[in-house]
Design a protein around this motif. Structure first.
Motif, short mmCIF file in Angstrom:
data_model
loop_
_atom_site.label_atom_id
_atom_site.label_comp_id
_atom_site.label_asym_id
_atom_site.label_seq_id
_atom_site.Cartn_x
_atom_site.Cartn_y
_atom_site.Cartn_z
N HIS A 34 8.84 6.40 5.24
CA HIS A 34 7.78 5.98 6.15
C HIS A 34 6.53 6.84 5.97
O HIS A 34 5.41 6.35 6.17
CB HIS A 34 8.28 6.02 7.59
CG HIS A 34 9.31 4.98 7.89
ND1 HIS A 34 9.04 3.64 7.84
CD2 HIS A 34 10.63 5.09 8.23
CE1 HIS A 34 10.13 2.94 8.14
NE2 HIS A 34 11.12 3.81 8.37
N HIS A 35 6.70 8.08 5.59
CA HIS A 35 5.54 8.92 5.28
C HIS A 35 4.80 8.37 4.07
O HIS A 35 3.55 8.34 4.04
CB HIS A 35 6.00 10.36 5.00
CG HIS A 35 4.87 11.28 4.66
ND1 HIS A 35 3.99 11.78 5.60
CD2 HIS A 35 4.48 11.80 3.46
CE1 HIS A 35 3.10 12.55 5.01
NE2 HIS A 35 3.38 12.58 3.70
N VAL A 37 4.85 5.14 3.06
CA VAL A 37 4.24 3.86 3.45
C VAL A 37 2.91 4.09 4.16
O VAL A 37 1.93 3.37 3.92
CB VAL A 37 5.20 3.06 4.36
CG1 VAL A 37 4.49 1.85 4.97
CG2 VAL A 37 6.43 2.61 3.56
N GLU A 38 2.86 5.09 5.03
CA GLU A 38 1.64 5.34 5.80
C GLU A 38 0.77 6.43 5.17
O GLU A 38 -0.06 7.03 5.85
CB GLU A 38 2.03 5.75 7.23
CG GLU A 38 2.75 4.66 8.00
CD GLU A 38 1.94 3.38 8.10
OE1 GLU A 38 0.69 3.47 8.17
OE2 GLU A 38 2.54 2.28 8.09
N VAL A 40 -2.12 8.30 3.76
CA VAL A 40 -3.55 8.09 4.04
C VAL A 40 -4.36 8.25 2.76
O VAL A 40 -4.37 9.31 2.13
CB VAL A 40 -4.04 9.09 5.12
CG1 VAL A 40 -5.55 8.93 5.32
CG2 VAL A 40 -3.30 8.84 6.43
N ASP A 43 -9.68 8.83 5.03
CA ASP A 43 -9.69 9.14 6.46
C ASP A 43 -11.04 9.72 6.84
O ASP A 43 -11.16 10.86 7.28
CB ASP A 43 -8.57 10.14 6.79
CG ASP A 43 -8.38 10.30 8.29
OD1 ASP A 43 -8.90 9.46 9.04
OD2 ASP A 43 -7.72 11.26 8.70
N ASP A 52 -8.53 0.02 9.23
CA ASP A 52 -7.76 -0.59 10.29
C ASP A 52 -8.15 0.08 11.61
O ASP A 52 -9.06 0.88 11.67
CB ASP A 52 -6.26 -0.46 10.01
CG ASP A 52 -5.81 0.99 9.92
OD1 ASP A 52 -4.76 1.23 9.31
OD2 ASP A 52 -6.50 1.88 10.47
N HIS A 54 -7.17 2.43 13.24
CA HIS A 54 -7.04 3.88 13.37
C HIS A 54 -8.07 4.64 12.53
O HIS A 54 -7.94 5.83 12.33
CB HIS A 54 -5.62 4.31 12.95
CG HIS A 54 -4.55 3.72 13.79
ND1 HIS A 54 -3.99 2.50 13.50
CD2 HIS A 54 -3.96 4.15 14.93
CE1 HIS A 54 -3.06 2.21 14.42
NE2 HIS A 54 -3.03 3.20 15.29
N THR A 56 -8.47 4.71 9.47
CA THR A 56 -7.90 5.23 8.23
C THR A 56 -7.53 4.07 7.31
O THR A 56 -7.27 2.96 7.76
CB THR A 56 -6.62 6.04 8.50
OG1 THR A 56 -5.68 5.23 9.19
CG2 THR A 56 -6.92 7.28 9.30
N THR A 58 -4.67 3.27 4.88
CA THR A 58 -3.35 3.70 4.43
C THR A 58 -2.93 2.87 3.22
O THR A 58 -3.49 1.81 2.94
CB THR A 58 -2.31 3.55 5.54
OG1 THR A 58 -2.17 2.14 5.86
CG2 THR A 58 -2.72 4.31 6.79
N HIS A 60 -0.18 1.21 2.98
CA HIS A 60 0.34 -0.06 3.50
C HIS A 60 -0.78 -1.04 3.77
O HIS A 60 -0.70 -2.23 3.42
CB HIS A 60 1.15 0.21 4.78
CG HIS A 60 1.80 -1.01 5.35
ND1 HIS A 60 1.18 -1.83 6.28
CD2 HIS A 60 3.02 -1.56 5.13
CE1 HIS A 60 1.98 -2.81 6.60
NE2 HIS A 60 3.11 -2.68 5.91
N TYR A 61 -1.86 -0.58 4.38
CA TYR A 61 -2.99 -1.45 4.68
C TYR A 61 -3.65 -1.94 3.38
O TYR A 61 -4.02 -3.11 3.27
CB TYR A 61 -4.02 -0.69 5.53
CG TYR A 61 -5.22 -1.52 5.91
CD1 TYR A 61 -5.18 -2.38 7.00
CD2 TYR A 61 -6.41 -1.44 5.17
CE1 TYR A 61 -6.28 -3.14 7.35
CE2 TYR A 61 -7.50 -2.20 5.51
CZ TYR A 61 -7.45 -3.05 6.60
OH TYR A 61 -8.54 -3.81 6.93
#
Length: 415
Positions: A34-35, A37-38, A40, A43, A52, A54, A56, A58, A60-61
């Motif tokens: 998960h680290h 996937v997200e 950055v 930023d 997105d 937030h 940032t 990422t 994933h985005y």
């Protein structure tokens, strides 16, 4: 001649590899997965609303919201040719029964998914209701491969399946745009996308053809295609993508208005056709350019979206599976039968009514688009993971398809 294995190799094996790696990784070390996937990428203070929510960007985005736009553009290209060309596969009476069966292949899964969820209680229903579109998807590549295994390359049911899958893709794109906004809706921003599409169509497509009227050498169109190529369309695509994002519609669909603006051939040989690689129109050239990048994009899509821990299996998993393996065959059979007999639209020569059931099981392989819908239907968490697991388990429909083919005594027809 159709070369399915080449297509599956090009567009699916890397996707499967990414999904398998993600599953193994998430179940060995969920935190590091998960680290990743997200992770950055950027930023900093946003330009407009490029990030997105937030502020940032990422990994994933980048893959799901930006790069997957190219995958959906390729899907839209096949749908566009099937609809616009004089001999397009979704035009005329020949497409009527598959199109009506497609309606059943979407209403059936939705009814089963929401119906079972309702009987599980209001709490479960509230938690999973937004995922109703997940089991409506059909993965064209895998379904076509399994369809050939069950029916043989020359069976009319294979073409029927292809028409149904293309129509399913078209409906899926519409559902994503309307029912799964990425933010607060601001439809006025779609004028930016429409404007970009109109501008590039007029300046780079219609105007050169207008100036070439009566001149067989077509100097203006040739110059436009050879000198500028797809670059004006990519620029318009960026503007359209931004318009979709600001409008609150999922930006992965942002290239859809641009696809119809590209000059296209007067004919298409059909999805998976070897002959299409020899078409020199700009629309097919653009698809060829995107081929290898999309392979890599699909690998990362599988890697970033299929990492689900097995303990996440829950109600949404079984609801997605039930929608696919019950709703698809029942819906396709009922609506296909109504179209063929009460409406007297008929079935292709050599195809039996019972073949509709087998086609339904083949079409129940959701995978790629089901995974994507699951990622936008639910917030990250247990429900989303459970729904994704249902999309991954839909590969089991391949086994059910082969069994159904044996039980209904399908006679394979090679061709």
């Amino acid at each position: 001649m159709y070369r399915v294995w080449n297509f599956v190799t090009n567009y699916s094996l890397l996707l499967i590899a990414g999904a398998i790696i993600a599953l193994i990784w998430a179940n060995i070390d969920a935190d590091s997965y998960h680290h990743f996937v997200e992770f950055v990428i950027w930023d900093h203070a946003p330009i407009g609303n490029l990030h997105d929510g937030h502020r940032t960007l990422t990994l994933h985005y980048l893959v799901n919201d930006v790069l997957m736009a190219f995958f959906f553009a390729i899907a839209a290209k096949e749908v566009w040719e099937a609809v616009i060309l004089e001999n397009g596969s979704l035009r005329g009476k020949k497409a009527a029964t598959p199109l009506i069966a497609t309606v059943g292949g979407m209403v059936g899964p939705i009814s089963v998914y929401l119906g079972i969820a309702y009987f599980l209680g209001s709490e479960t229903y509230s938690a999973v209701a937004n995922g109703w579109a997940i089991p409506t998807a059909t993965d064209i590549a895998f379904s076509y491969l399994v369809g050939r295994m069950v029916f043989g390359a020359g069976h009319p049911a294979v073409r029927f399946l292809l028409l149904l899958a293309i129509a399913d893709d078209a409906a899926g794109l519409i559902i994503l745009a309307i029912f799964y906004p990425s933010g607060e809706l601001a439809p006025e921003w779609l004028l930016l996308s429409v404007g970009a599409a109109l501008a590039v169509f007029i300046l780079c497509n219609w105007l050169p053809r207008k100036r070439d009227a009566g001149n067989q050498d077509r100097p203006h169109s040739t110059w436009m295609a050879s000198t500028l190529g797809v670059w004006p369309y990519l620029l318009a695509g960026c503007v359209s993508w931004y318009g979709f994002q600001e409008a609150g519609i999922h930006p992965a669909l942002g290239l859809l208005p641009i696809v119809p603006t590209l000059p296209h051939a007067d004919r298409a040989f059909g999805i998976f056709s070897e002959a299409e690689q020899y078409l020199s129109d700009l629309l097919n050239k653009a698809e060829h350019m995107l081929k290898h990048p999309v392979e890599v994009i699909l690998f990362f899509f599988g890697l970033l979206n299929a990492g689900v821990e097995f303990n996440a299996i829950g109600d949404a998993t079984w609801l997605v599976l039930a929608g696919l393996i019950i709703g698809k065959p029942v819906g396709i059979f009922l609506m296909g039968w109504i179209a063929a007999y009460p409406l007297k639209l008929g079935l292709p020569a050599g195809m039996r009514s019972i073949d509709l059931v087998v086609i339904g099981f083949v079409a129940a392989i959701g995978f790629t688009v089901s995974l994507f819908v699951a990622s936008v239907a639910f917030e990250p968490g247990m429900v989303q993971d459970a729904a994704k697991m249902g999309a991954l388990f839909s590969f089991g429909a391949a086994v059910l398809s082969i069994m159904a083919g044996k039980m209904t005594r399908v006679e394979k027809q090679d061709g």
